[in-house]
Design a protein around this motif. Structure first.
Motif, short mmCIF file in Angstrom:
data_model
loop_
_atom_site.label_atom_id
_atom_site.label_comp_id
_atom_site.label_asym_id
_atom_site.label_seq_id
_atom_site.Cartn_x
_atom_site.Cartn_y
_atom_site.Cartn_z
N VAL A 258 0.94 -1.32 0.13
CA VAL A 258 -0.08 0.07 0.13
C VAL A 258 0.69 1.24 0.13
O VAL A 258 0.68 2.23 -0.75
CB VAL A 258 -1.08 0.08 1.23
CG1 VAL A 258 -2.02 1.06 1.24
CG2 VAL A 258 -1.93 -1.31 1.20
N LEU A 259 1.84 1.36 0.84
CA LEU A 259 2.83 2.52 0.80
C LEU A 259 3.41 2.61 -0.50
O LEU A 259 3.67 3.76 -0.91
CB LEU A 259 4.00 2.29 1.99
CG LEU A 259 3.64 2.75 3.34
CD1 LEU A 259 2.55 2.08 3.97
CD2 LEU A 259 5.09 2.90 4.24
N SER A 260 3.96 1.56 -1.26
CA SER A 260 4.53 1.52 -2.35
C SER A 260 3.51 2.15 -3.53
O SER A 260 4.05 3.14 -4.22
CB SER A 260 4.81 0.21 -3.07
OG SER A 260 5.79 -0.51 -2.03
N LEU A 261 1.97 1.74 -3.40
CA LEU A 261 1.24 2.53 -4.40
C LEU A 261 1.15 3.90 -4.15
O LEU A 261 1.06 4.65 -5.13
CB LEU A 261 0.02 1.76 -4.16
CG LEU A 261 -1.10 2.21 -5.18
CD1 LEU A 261 -0.81 2.17 -6.46
CD2 LEU A 261 -2.25 1.36 -4.92
N VAL A 262 1.18 4.23 -2.84
CA VAL A 262 0.94 5.82 -2.48
C VAL A 262 2.06 6.43 -3.09
O VAL A 262 1.94 7.53 -3.60
CB VAL A 262 0.78 6.01 -0.99
CG1 VAL A 262 0.98 7.30 -0.55
CG2 VAL A 262 -0.57 5.46 -0.55
N LEU A 263 3.33 5.89 -2.73
CA LEU A 263 4.57 6.70 -3.38
C LEU A 263 4.51 6.81 -4.89
O LEU A 263 5.00 7.66 -5.53
CB LEU A 263 5.91 5.99 -2.98
CG LEU A 263 7.07 6.75 -3.14
CD1 LEU A 263 7.01 7.96 -2.39
CD2 LEU A 263 8.19 5.70 -2.44
N LEU A 264 4.04 5.66 -5.59
CA LEU A 264 4.06 5.73 -6.82
C LEU A 264 3.02 6.65 -7.60
O LEU A 264 3.30 7.57 -8.69
CB LEU A 264 3.46 4.17 -7.38
CG LEU A 264 3.35 4.09 -9.08
CD1 LEU A 264 4.58 3.95 -9.95
CD2 LEU A 264 2.48 2.80 -9.38
N VAL A 265 1.80 6.88 -7.00
CA VAL A 265 0.82 7.99 -7.32
C VAL A 265 1.50 9.29 -7.03
O VAL A 265 1.30 9.97 -7.73
CB VAL A 265 -0.44 7.69 -6.54
CG1 VAL A 265 -1.35 8.65 -6.85
CG2 VAL A 265 -1.04 6.42 -6.84
N THR A 266 2.06 9.71 -5.78
CA THR A 266 2.70 10.83 -5.71
C THR A 266 3.79 10.98 -6.61
O THR A 266 3.78 12.39 -7.18
CB THR A 266 3.65 10.84 -4.39
OG1 THR A 266 2.31 10.06 -3.25
CG2 THR A 266 3.87 12.01 -3.76
N SER A 267 4.91 10.19 -6.85
CA SER A 267 5.73 10.38 -8.07
C SER A 267 5.05 10.74 -9.28
O SER A 267 5.31 11.68 -10.14
CB SER A 267 6.55 9.16 -8.04
OG SER A 267 6.78 8.91 -7.03
N LEU A 268 3.85 9.94 -9.57
CA LEU A 268 3.13 10.22 -10.92
C LEU A 268 2.67 11.62 -10.93
O LEU A 268 2.75 12.25 -12.19
CB LEU A 268 2.08 9.20 -11.20
CG LEU A 268 1.48 9.01 -12.36
CD1 LEU A 268 2.52 8.46 -13.39
CD2 LEU A 268 0.12 8.32 -12.48
N ALA A 269 1.98 11.96 -9.73
CA ALA A 269 1.55 13.33 -9.78
C ALA A 269 2.55 14.40 -9.98
O ALA A 269 2.12 15.39 -10.62
CB ALA A 269 0.77 13.45 -8.63
N ILE A 270 3.70 14.19 -9.26
CA ILE A 270 4.93 15.30 -9.54
C ILE A 270 5.09 15.33 -11.19
O ILE A 270 5.35 16.30 -11.60
CB ILE A 270 6.07 14.84 -8.86
CG1 ILE A 270 5.65 15.14 -7.29
CG2 ILE A 270 7.24 15.77 -9.04
CD1 ILE A 270 6.86 14.56 -6.41
N LEU A 271 5.33 14.24 -11.81
CA LEU A 271 5.83 14.13 -13.08
C LEU A 271 4.71 14.52 -14.09
O LEU A 271 5.12 15.52 -14.72
CB LEU A 271 5.88 12.74 -13.45
CG LEU A 271 7.27 11.92 -13.70
CD1 LEU A 271 6.99 10.46 -14.21
CD2 LEU A 271 8.14 12.86 -14.49
#
Lengths: 286, 304
Positions: A258-271
Motif C-alpha cells: 500500500v505504501l508503495s502504491l501511494v509513493l507511485l501515485v505521488t511520483s506520478l502526480a509530480i511528473l
C-alpha cells in the motif's frame, strides 16, 4: 507503425525490394524492442498496483498511522531539500556556466560524482564527515550538535544525492541563454539582478524546471544514504522508502504494498504536474 | 509569455518560502507513535515456546553427497559462525559449494515465501521458524541447534557513561534496537520488560523511559552493532555472539544479568523445495561436534 521507418519508395527492382524488406524488418525489430521495454517497465508497476489495491482495504489503523507519518515526512523533507538545492544550486550552476575560474572543471566533475555513486557510498561518506566520530561531526559533537538520527540528517542525505541532478539540468538551461542577450539588457541599463530575473531565469526556466523535478524525484526516493546516515525511526527519519523497506523486511508485505502504491501515485502526480507546467511554458514561448 | 513566467516565478518563490517554513517547523512537530515498547502480561522468560522445537542435538553423522550446490538462508547473527562452518565443510568436500544469504530472520521468511531458492533455513527465534512453517516453505521438523545471550553494547569510549542496564533509562541516551519483528529486537524488548518488573533495581516507568531513548530501529542485529561501533548510538542491544573479534576493539560490553537475560534459541530446518540430502548433511554437521565447537568459538551458548 513499422511503416514509419520504411523509406517511401515504389521501386520494384529486386535489389530495391530486398532493401525495402530489410528496412521493414528493421522497423518491426525496433517496434518489438521498444514494446518489450515498455512492457518490462509497466508490468511490475501494474502488478504492484493491482496487488496493492486488493490489499488496501485491509490496512490496519497502525498501518494508516505509519503511512501518514512517512508520507508527511517524505514530502516535507524532500521539499525542504528542494528549497536548499534551488537556493544553493542555482548560483553554482550560473557560476559554472558564466564564469571561467580555476578548478571549474574539477568542481564540475565533483558535482556530477554523486550521480554515479551508489547511495550506500553516499551514506558512508556522510557518516565519515558528519557522524559523531566523523571529521566534522566530532567537532559538531563538542558544540553539542549531533545530526545522526535527526530529520536534518534526512535532508542532508537527500541534498547530497539530489543536488547534482538539479545543478546539471540548470546548467543546461542557463547554457541556452546567450550572453549577448544578457549584455544587450545590461546596455539598456538593467542591473545584474534584473537581468537574471527578467532575462536569464525565464529563458533558462525549462532546464531549471526539469532539474527541480529530477531532484525532487531523487530526494523523494532516497533510501540508502538515509538509512545508513540518518537511521530509521517513525516520524523522525523514516521516510516512505524506509517505511516500505521496513514493512517488507518485517514480513508485512500488505503495508509495504500500500505504501508503495501511494509513493507511485505521488511520483506520478509530480511528473504530470511538471509535464503540464513545462508544456505550458513551451507553448507560451512558441 | 511574460505573464505566465512572472506567475511561475511568483509561484516558485512562494513555494520555496513555504518550504523553508515547513523545514524549520518539521523536526519538532512529529508525534512519535508505534515505537513504544509493549510488554505482555507474562514475561516469556526467553526460550519462547519450547514445545515448538522438541528436537535438540539428535546429531547423526554428517554425510555429504559427492558434489552439489547448497544454499543456506541464515539469521544475520550467524554470519561469522556459519561462514566458518561453510569454509570448513567446503575444505573437506571440495565439490560441495555452499552459498549463504544472511539477513534478519523475518526478511528471510519473506524472501522464502516469495520463492527465493534455498535448501536450509536457520532462524534466530521460533516465531520466524513457525512463520516459515505456516507459509509452507519448510519441510520437516525444525531442530534447535544453538542458543545466544543478550548483551548491551556501547562505543569503546562509552560517551554516555553507561554502567549497567538500569542506565538504559537515563535521559538523553541514544539507544538503537532492532525492529520488533527482528528476533533480537523482540528479545531486547522482552529483556527490558523483565527488567521493569524489578522496580527496586530499575525504577518506576523504566519501559517508557527506555522506549523514549530509542533513536533508530534497524533491520538486523549487525546494523545495530555498526551504529554503536561508529559511535552514532550510545548503546545498542545485541547478541553476545555479535561482538566478534572484528568489532571487539571498538566497543565495550555491558552484561545483562541472568535473571533478566533472554536466551535466544535458534531452530534450523530443511526448505521444502531444496536438496534434501545436502540440507540434511549440513544440518547434521551443524548439530554435530564440529559445528557445535565452531558455534561456541563464535560466542554462542552450547546446547544443554
Amino acid at each position: 507503425m513499422p511503416d514509419l521507418v520504411t523509406p517511401t519508395t515504389s521501386a520494384r527492382s529486386s535489389s530495391r525490394r530486398a532493401g525495402h524488406d530489410a528496412s521493414r524488418g528493421l522497423g518491426v525489430a525496433v517496434f518489438i524492442a521498444a514494446g518489450l521495454l515498455v512492457l518490462f517497465l509497466a508490468l511490475p508497476l501494474g502488478a504492484m498496483s493491482w496487488r496493492a489495491i486488493q490489499e488496501s482495504r485491509g490496512l490496519t489503523p497502525e498501518g494508516r498511522d505509519l503511512l501518514w507519518q512517512a508520507l508527511t515526512l517524505s514530502l516535507t523533507t524532500s521539499l525542504a531539500s528542494l528549497a536548499i538545492i534551488t537556493l544553493l544550486g542555482t548560483p553554482l550552476a550560473w557560476l559554472l556556466v558564466r564564469r571561467r575560474f580555476r578548478g571549474a572543471r574539477l568542481v564540475d566533475t565533483l558535482v556530477d560524482l554523486p550521480i554515479v555513486l551508489p547511495p550506500a557510498v553516499a551514506g558512508i561518506a556522510l557518516l565519515m564527515a558528519f557522524g559523531r566520530q566523523g571529521v566534522f561531526g566530532q567537532w559538531l559533537d563538542q558544540l553539542g550538535i549531533t545530526v545522526g538520527f535527526t530529520t536534518t540528517a534526512v535532508v542532508m542525505a537527500q541534498v547530497f544525492v539530489a543536488a547534482p541532478f538539479y545543478v546539471r539540468s540548470a546548467k543546461t538551461g542557463l547554457l541556452s541563454v546567450s550572453p549577448e542577450t544578457e549584455e544587450a539588457a545590461m546596455v539598456d541599463g538593467a542591473t545584474g539582478w534584473m537581468v537574471f530575473r527578467d532575462i536569464t531565469l525565464p529563458l533558462a526556466l525549462p532546464g531549471i524546471a526539469a532539474g527541480l523535478v529530477l531532484a525532487w524525484a531523487r530526494a523523494l526516493g532516497e533510501f540508502g544514504a538515509t538509512i545508513m546516515f540518518a537511521g530509521n525511526f517513525p516520524g523522525i527519519t523514516q521516510t516512505m522508502p524506509l517505511a516500505i523497506y521496513g514493512r517488507f523486511s518485517a514480513g508485512d508485505l500488505q503495508s509495504a504494498l500500500v505504501l508503495s502504491l501511494v509513493l507511485l501515485v505521488t511520483s506520478l502526480a509530480i511528473l504530470l504536474t511538471a509535464r503540464t507546467v513545462s508544456s505550458r511554458s513551451e507553448d507560451t514561448d512558441g | 509569455m511574460q505573464a505566465s513566467i512572472t506567475m511561475m516565478q511568483r509561484m516558485i518563490v512562494g513555494v520555496m518560502l513555504m518550504l523553508a517554513a515547513i523545514g524549520v517547523a518539521a523536526p519538532g512537530s512529529f508525534a512519535t507513535a508505534q515505537t513504544a515498547i509493549e510488554c505482555v502480561a507474562s514475561p516469556s522468560g526467553g526460550s519462547g515456546n519450547p514445545a515448538a522445537t522438541p528436537a535438540t542435538a539428535s546429531a547423526s553423522q554428517a554425510v555429504f553427497p559427492e558434489s552439489g550446490e547448497l544454499t543456506v538462508f541464515a539469521a544475520a547473527s550467524l554470519t561469522d559462525a556459519f561462514a566458518q562452518i561453510g569454509d570448513d565443510i567446503m575444505a573437506a568436500n571440495p565439490d560441495i559449494d555452499i552459498t549463504f544469504n544472511f539477513a534478519g530472520s523475518q526478511t528471510l521468511v519473506t524472501q522464502l515465501t516469495q520463492g527465493a531458492p534455498a535448501d536450509v533455513f536457520a532462524a534466530a527465534n521460533d516465531a520466524q521458524m513457525q512463520a516459515a512453517i505456516g507459509e509452507g516453505v519448510v519441510a520437516g521438523e525444525p531442530q534447535t541447534f544453538t542458543r545466544n545471550r543478550l548483551a548491551i553494547v556501547v562505543p569503546a569510549d562509552n560517551p554516555a557513561n553507561l554502567a549497567g542496564p538500569a542506565d538504559l533509562a537515563r535521559d538523553d541516551l541514544r539507544l538503537v534496537l532492532a525492529l520488533p519483528e527482528v528476533p533480537v529486537g523482540l528479545y531486547s524488548r522482552e529483556a527490558i520488560c523483565d527488567m521493569a518488573e524489578d522496580t527496586s533495581a530499575y525504577g518506576e516507568g523504566f519501559v517508557e523511559q527506555v522506549g523514549a531513548n530509542i533513536v533508530s530501529q534497524e533491520e538486523d542485529v549487525r546494523v545495530v552493532v555498526t551504529k554503536v561501533q561508529l559511535g552514532e548510538a550510545d548503546a545498542g542491544m545485541v547478541y553476545v555472539s555479535d561482538i566478534t573479534a572484528d568489532v571487539a576493539g571498538d566497543v565495550e560490553i555491558i552484561e545483562v544479568p541472568d535473571d533478566v537475560n533472554v536466551i535466544a534459541t535458534y531452530p534450523i530446518a530443511p526448505v521444502g523445495d531444496g536438496d534434501a540430502a545436502l540440507a540434511g548433511a549440513f544440518i547434521a554437521y551443524v548439530l554435530g561436534p564440529e559445528g557445535q565447537a565452531t558455534l561456541e568459538d563464535y560466542g554462542f551458548t552450547v546446547l544443554p
